[in-house]
Design a protein around this motif. Sequence first.
Motif, PDB file in Angstrom:
ATOM      1  N   ARG A 192      -0.029  -6.387   4.493  1.00 15.02           N
ATOM      2  CA  ARG A 192      -0.713  -5.488   5.433  1.00 15.02           C
ATOM      3  C   ARG A 192      -0.034  -5.507   6.802  1.00 15.02           C
ATOM      4  NH1 ARG A 192      -6.939  -7.079   3.813  1.00 15.02           N
ATOM      5  NH2 ARG A 192      -6.748  -6.525   1.603  1.00 15.02           N
ATOM      6  N   ARG A 216       1.631   2.586   8.194  1.00 12.32           N
ATOM      7  CA  ARG A 216       1.069   3.052   6.923  1.00 12.32           C
ATOM      8  C   ARG A 216      -0.394   2.602   6.864  1.00 12.32           C
ATOM      9  NH1 ARG A 216       3.002   0.227   3.034  1.00 12.32           N
ATOM     10  NH2 ARG A 216       4.499  -1.126   4.081  1.00 12.32           N
ATOM     11  N   TRP A 217      -1.305   3.524   7.179  1.00 11.72           N
ATOM     12  CA  TRP A 217      -2.698   3.163   7.394  1.00 11.72           C
ATOM     13  C   TRP A 217      -3.560   3.352   6.149  1.00 11.72           C
ATOM     14  CZ3 TRP A 217      -4.136   0.954  11.930  1.00 11.72           C
ATOM     15  CH2 TRP A 217      -3.212   1.035  12.986  1.00 11.72           C
ATOM     16  N   ASN A 218      -4.492   2.416   5.972  1.00 13.47           N
ATOM     17  CA  ASN A 218      -5.594   2.579   5.025  1.00 13.47           C
ATOM     18  C   ASN A 218      -6.783   1.814   5.601  1.00 13.47           C
ATOM     19  OD1 ASN A 218      -5.354  -0.213   4.310  1.00 13.47           O
ATOM     20  ND2 ASN A 218      -3.755   0.302   2.827  1.00 13.47           N
ATOM     21  N   ASP A 219      -7.904   1.812   4.895  1.00 10.49           N
ATOM     22  CA  ASP A 219      -9.110   1.207   5.460  1.00 10.49           C
ATOM     23  C   ASP A 219      -8.946  -0.285   5.708  1.00 10.49           C
ATOM     24  OD1 ASP A 219     -10.339   3.645   5.459  1.00 10.49           O
ATOM     25  OD2 ASP A 219     -11.499   3.305   3.627  1.00 10.49           O
ATOM     26  N   ARG A 272      -6.860  -0.796   8.810  1.00 12.20           N
ATOM     27  CA  ARG A 272      -7.573  -0.459  10.041  1.00 12.20           C
ATOM     28  C   ARG A 272      -8.449  -1.619  10.500  1.00 12.20           C
ATOM     29  NH1 ARG A 272      -9.679   5.597   8.647  1.00 12.20           N
ATOM     30  NH2 ARG A 272     -10.756   5.410  10.663  1.00 12.20           N
TER      31      ARG A 272
END
Length: 223
Positions: A179, A187-190, A193
């Motif tokens: 991550r 490169r975003w995801n939940d 975040r």
Amino acid sequence: MKASAHSPAWLLHRHPFRNTSLILDLFLPEHGRVGVVARGGRKNPLLAPFRPLWVELKAGGGELFTLRQAEPRGPAMPLAGHALYCGFYINELLVRLLHRDDPHPDLWPAYQRTLAGLAGDTPLDISLRRFEMVLLEDIGYGLVLDHDVDGQPLDPDGLYRWVPEQGLMIDPQGYPGERLLALADDRWNDDLRRLAKTLLREALEPHLGGRPLRSRELFRGGV
């Protein structure tokens, strides 16, 4: 800084001074954060955050400049609700972390991009995390997210904790390397975040002097 011709500016903060005047913190591309006296400024509706300005400043005898003139440089940014609180948050970060009269030309476009992002469709927290990382880089405390403190490439399967002013250190209770590398690559995801919010708070905390940010207290949902 000498007396200036018209310069682009954003107002970061204002507070009352004497009967009708204001003390302003302005952000200028060539000069960074500057302190300004605006005589009679309480009557001027232009002197508000998130409204792009042209300003003319006069050097005074002390550390504050005098506002000679302010004109609109464009329409105010349409920030409302949570986006407005996020705008106050990034303004407070600049006031707290930037020294006055210290140029930050690379930070100026990042600030404008962030305001545009807050007013647009980008998730608010992603706009904030991107700005926090640029700000830390600009003041000399950028996050190195692809190598650990020993200069070794980050292992996607490893776990790391953040050590202030040093970097990432192997720790079995730390953040997943995969991550952290995703954050480095935007490169975003939940999951990322949530990690980024915690990590950036850790990275910013040593530079806030132990005082809480008022904008965080206003925004109970957290930023």
